[in-house]
Every structure is written in C-alpha cells, then in structure tokens.
Design a protein around this motif. Structure first.
Motif, PDB file in Angstrom:
ATOM      1  N   PRO A 239       0.823  -1.228   0.000  1.00 50.01           N
ATOM      2  CA  PRO A 239       0.000   0.000   0.000  1.00 50.01           C
ATOM      3  C   PRO A 239       0.854   1.274   0.000  1.00 50.01           C
ATOM      4  N   ALA A 240       1.941   1.308   0.754  1.00 49.52           N
ATOM      5  CA  ALA A 240       2.746   2.531   0.835  1.00 49.52           C
ATOM      6  C   ALA A 240       3.383   2.874  -0.514  1.00 49.52           C
TER       7      ALA A 240
ATOM      8  N   GLU B  44       9.211  -4.335  -7.058  1.00 50.43           N
ATOM      9  CA  GLU B  44       8.595  -5.259  -6.096  1.00 50.43           C
ATOM     10  C   GLU B  44       9.205  -6.649  -6.272  1.00 50.43           C
ATOM     11  N   SER B  45       9.663  -7.242  -5.173  1.00 50.90           N
ATOM     12  CA  SER B  45      10.353  -8.540  -5.277  1.00 50.90           C
ATOM     13  C   SER B  45       9.392  -9.699  -5.552  1.00 50.90           C
ATOM     14  N   ARG B  46       8.154  -9.605  -5.076  1.00 46.51           N
ATOM     15  CA  ARG B  46       7.247 -10.745  -5.214  1.00 46.51           C
ATOM     16  C   ARG B  46       6.496 -10.708  -6.534  1.00 46.51           C
TER      17      ARG B  46
ATOM     18  N   ARG C 165      -4.360  -9.554   4.620  1.00 47.42           N
ATOM     19  CA  ARG C 165      -3.838  -8.728   5.709  1.00 47.42           C
ATOM     20  C   ARG C 165      -4.929  -7.776   6.185  1.00 47.42           C
TER      21      ARG C 165
ATOM     22  N   GLN D 231      -7.110  -5.085   2.130  1.00 50.83           N
ATOM     23  CA  GLN D 231      -5.808  -4.718   1.559  1.00 50.83           C
ATOM     24  C   GLN D 231      -5.581  -5.371   0.191  1.00 50.83           C
TER      25      GLN D 231
ATOM     26  N   VAL E  24      15.229  -5.882  -4.916  1.00 55.00           N
ATOM     27  CA  VAL E  24      16.285  -4.915  -4.614  1.00 55.00           C
ATOM     28  C   VAL E  24      17.316  -5.581  -3.714  1.00 55.00           C
TER      29      VAL E  24
ATOM     30  N   ASP F  47       9.439  -0.970   1.684  1.00 57.10           N
ATOM     31  CA  ASP F  47       9.685  -2.390   1.460  1.00 57.10           C
ATOM     32  C   ASP F  47       9.336  -3.274   2.646  1.00 57.10           C
TER      33      ASP F  47
ATOM     34  N   ASP G  58       5.494  -0.018   6.848  1.00 60.41           N
ATOM     35  CA  ASP G  58       6.081  -1.061   7.691  1.00 60.41           C
ATOM     36  C   ASP G  58       7.615  -1.066   7.657  1.00 60.41           C
TER      37      ASP G  58
ATOM     38  N   GLY H 189      -2.013  -0.497  10.789  1.00 61.32           N
ATOM     39  CA  GLY H 189      -0.809  -0.699   9.960  1.00 61.32           C
ATOM     40  C   GLY H 189      -0.910  -0.096   8.568  1.00 61.32           C
TER      41      GLY H 189
END
Ligand code: FAD
Ligand code: DHB
Length: 393
Positions: free
Chosen positions: A12-13, A32-34, A44, A101, A125, A158, A286, A298
């Motif tokens: 979200p951020a 984004e790693s995923r 979530r 989310q 990253v 991240d 986060d 969160g």
C-alpha cells in the motif's frame, strides 16, 4: 536507468506513493520482489480510515471500493459476557470502511499498469547505495540479470523485512521494540458475518475479533500462543473457541459457522525505527514501523506516511525548498507514536497475558468498564480508531 523517485516495494505505501507523486508531476519507478499474484492475494488488513479512503479517491482507485466497500459507523466491544457499542459516527462524525488490503493493492496496481507507468514485479532490490550523495542508487535483480536505477530520491516502502532500512547506519538511529506474548490465528470463511459490525472481544481464554470481507465472507481472529502452527487447529476447534469468546450472558449471540478457506498466524509486535529519513533515503510504512493489528492501524499509517511524503517531495522537486522534506520524519513519527500507543492500549485491554497476574486482568477490565460507562472515554477510543485527520497531529 534514471528516475526522480525510486520506490522499493509495491505494498500500500509504495503503490499509493507512486500515484500521489504522478498527480503532482513527479515520476517514479516501483520495484517489487514478489510476483503480482502474491501481492494481490495475501490476506492482511481490512479497515480503512477516512483519510485512507480519501487518498484512494484522490488517485482514482476508489470505484470498486465505493461500490462494494462496507462503511461501518461503529463497532462492538465484548467482555465479561456483555457488550458495549462504540458509535464512531455519532461520537466523531466519521465512519470507517471495510475494504481489504488485497483489493486496495489490486486497484492501485491495475491503475498503474493502465497508465503505462513503471512497476516491476519479481524485481528484488539487493542494495541501496550513495544515499548521502545527490545521486543515490538502487540495485535489483530482474529476469536473471542485475540492474541499477539512479534517482534523486529513494523511498524504502519495502515492509518490515526489506533492505532499505539497513542503508541507515545504526549509530544514526534508534529502534524501539515491544514483542507481545501472543499471536493471532486469522481465518477466512465462506459464511455471512454473524454481526453487521466488528466485534472485539476479551474472552475468558483470550482475545477474539469478528470481521468480514463481504456480506458473504467472514474474517475472524483468535489469540493463540506464540509459536502456534495454524495446521494444529482444526476448523471445529476454531469455531468453538470463537463462539466461547464472543458469548453473551443473555444468550443472545449465535456464531454462524462455515467452510474455512484460509488460516494463518501473525505474531504481535510493535517496532518504531527513527529517523525515517537519512540523506536522500526516506522510509514509509512497515519499513519504518510495525503496530500490533488490534487497532487496525498498519495499512492506514502506511498511507498517512506517503500522503505527507508525496506533498514534501513534490514541493522539493518544484522549488528546491527543503522545509517539508526536512520535517517529514518528525511529522510522520508523531502519528506513528499516537497509533503505537493506541494499538498497545487496544492490545493489552483485550488480550489475556499468559504470564500476567490477576492485577493486570483487573486493570484491563477497569478500562473496559470505563468505556462502558463514560461517553468521553468512548469518544477518545472512537477518535483514535477512525484516525486523526492529516495535519491534526
Ligand atoms: P507491505 O505491504 O509489507 O509492502 C512492502 C512490499 O515490499 C512487499 O510487497 C514486499 O514484497 C516488498 N519488498 C520487500 N523487500 C523487497 C526487496 N528487497 N525488493 C523489492 N521489494 C521488496 N494491518 C491492519 O491494519 N490490520 C490487519 O489485520 C493486519 N494484518 C496483518 C497480517 C500480517 C501477516 C502482516 C504481515 C501484516 C498485517 N497488517 C495488518 C499490517 C498491514 O498489512 C501493513 O501495515 C501494511 O501492509 C503496510 O504496508 P506497506 O506498504 O508499508 O508494507
Ligand atoms: C481486521 C483486522 C484488524 O486488525 C482489525 O483491527 C479489524 C479488522 C480485518 O482483517 O478485517
């Protein structure tokens, strides 16, 4: 490659920041790693504050939320076999929105890709460098090759395990942490919610929360010991425990049961890393702070961070005036500590501490009783739950 803002993380951020910046004429790249599918399906958060709802509308990712989200005017607290309703709308003039989310990220991702703006999945990253210079850089791995993005600014959005925070030397920062002696077992079930509002319960054997994802999907949580394996709880045992913790003395509550489609365990902890900026690196969400989920803060904190940050970066890119970027960390941390305190209050008031003594138990019950009998106490709780407006803290 070069961009104005390199954003690490499409939670979200990171996603919200990319949109807010674009609206302010600032270009960015999101890494984004995923895989996309993983970001869009991991269960979530479920509650959006008014400010988060407004941000989704501002960036043009609110159509499905406005159609399918469930506005909630209040919620219920249960303890000692009875119930107290907190009427947020009446006490504060605002409601919150049930909108998961998973759906927030789906809409932010779809919009970004529709716009043809850079958003890479499976782009991990590996390093953030030169943040003390005017040309920081991010190294990442994508489709088997190593790449570099140079930027004016790097934003670490991240998450709690991401690499960005490590680019701030330990000696320059402080880390505050609280680990709670319990976890949440969360379930998703194909059954209509048993109540039209959320129920936060302090049962004799621990906390329980009844939430929802839609008029036909229930989301619920129970307090379990740390180290619990979700597979050790069979479905009937979960429903029995939920029923016991939500039970009212007058017998007026019935829990509806149905097939459980997802089970997972989340440990409960609170972390704040200060400062949220070092040189040309800014942290958001986060990556800088975790709250226990009991206050539903969160995701809302993550969005509040990037609303402040987008304004500050846009101002700086437009005028080179550093006032707002210099204030970012302190501004964001005031809200973070407010939410950390609120989340701690909700958590300790509603959970049963396995190592606690009868004194702790009586304090928690005294707090709940105060909320039951005092409108100002309910108002304070409601104000924190629906979230303070941007600029009000
Ligand atoms: P994230 O959503 O964590 O996004 C960070 C992203 O960065 C991830 O997609 C990650 O893959 C990516 N990333 C990490 N490392 C790298 C790297 N090296 N390179 C590229 N990308 C990277 N909050 C609530 O309010 N209510 C809840 O019920 C609730 N339940 C939760 C349950 C769980 C299991 C967890 C973990 C959190 C929960 N939260 C809840 C908190 C809420 O989901 C988070 O606060 C919110 O996701 C924060 O958003 P974010 O964008 O800061 O971070
Ligand atoms: C949900 C999660 C929370 O942590 C909370 O306080 C309220 C709702 C949810 O997942 O629906």
């Amino acid at each position: 490659d070069r961009t104005q803002v390199a954003i690490i993380g499409a939670g979200p951020a990171g996603l919200m920041l990319s949109h807010l910046l674009r609206l302010r004429g600032v270009e960015s790249v999101v890494l984004e790693s995923r895989p996309r599918e993983r970001v869009e399906t991991r269960q979530r958060a479920g509650i959006l504050e008014h400010g988060t709802v407004e941000a989704l509308r501002e960036v043009g990712a609110a159509a499905r939320m406005d159609e399918q989200g469930l506005p909630h005017d209040g919620f219920e607290l249960r303890f000692s076999g009875r119930s107290v309703r907190v009427d947020m709308q009446e006490l504060t003039g605002h409601h919150v929105m049930i909108w998961a989310q998973t759906e927030v990220t789906k809409d932010l991702i779809a919009l970004r890709l529709e716009q043809g703006e850079p958003l890479l999945f499976e782009a991990e990253v590996t390093a953030v460098e030169d943040v003390e210079t005017d040309t920081p850089l991010v190294r990442y791995r994508h489709e088997g090759a190593e790449h570099v993005v140079r930027a004016d600014v790097v934003v670490g959005a991240d998450g709690s395990y991401g690499p960005a925070r490590r680019a701030i030397p330990d000696r320059l920062g402080r880390r505050f942490e609280r680990v709670y002696p319990y976890s949440w077992l969360g379930i998703l079930a194909d059954v209509a919610p048993s109540s039209h509002e959320l129920i936060y319960a302090r049962g004799r054997t621990g906390f329980a929360l009844a939430s929802m994802r839609s008029p036909s999907v229930t989301r619920a949580y129970i307090q379990v010991p740390n180290g619990t394996d979700a597979a050790d709880w069979d479905d009937e045992a979960i429903w029995d425990e939920l029923a016991a913790r939500f039970a009212l003395d007058d017998g007026s509550f019935t829990l509806e049961r149905g097939p459980i489609t997802d089970k997972s365990v989340t440990p409960m902890r609170s972390v704040v890393s200060e400062p949220m900026r070092h040189g040309r690196l800014f942290l958001a969400g986060d990556a800088a702070h975790i709250v226990p989920p009991t206050g539903a803060k969160g995701l809302n904190l993550a969005v509040a961070d990037v609303r402040v940050l987008a304004e500050a970066l846009a101002e700086w890119f437009a005028t080179k005036d550093e006032t707002l970027i210099d204030a970012y960390s302190d501004t964001a941390l005031r809200r973070v500590w407010r939410a950390s305190h609120f989340s701690w209050t909700m958590t300790t008031m509603l959970h049963v501490d396995p190592d606690g003594d009868p004194f702790d138990e009586q304090l928690a019950l005294a707090h709940l009783h105060h909320i039951e009998v005092s409108e100002p106490a309910r108002r304070a709780l409601a104000e924190n739950y629906r979230g303070l407006a941007l600029g009000a803290i």
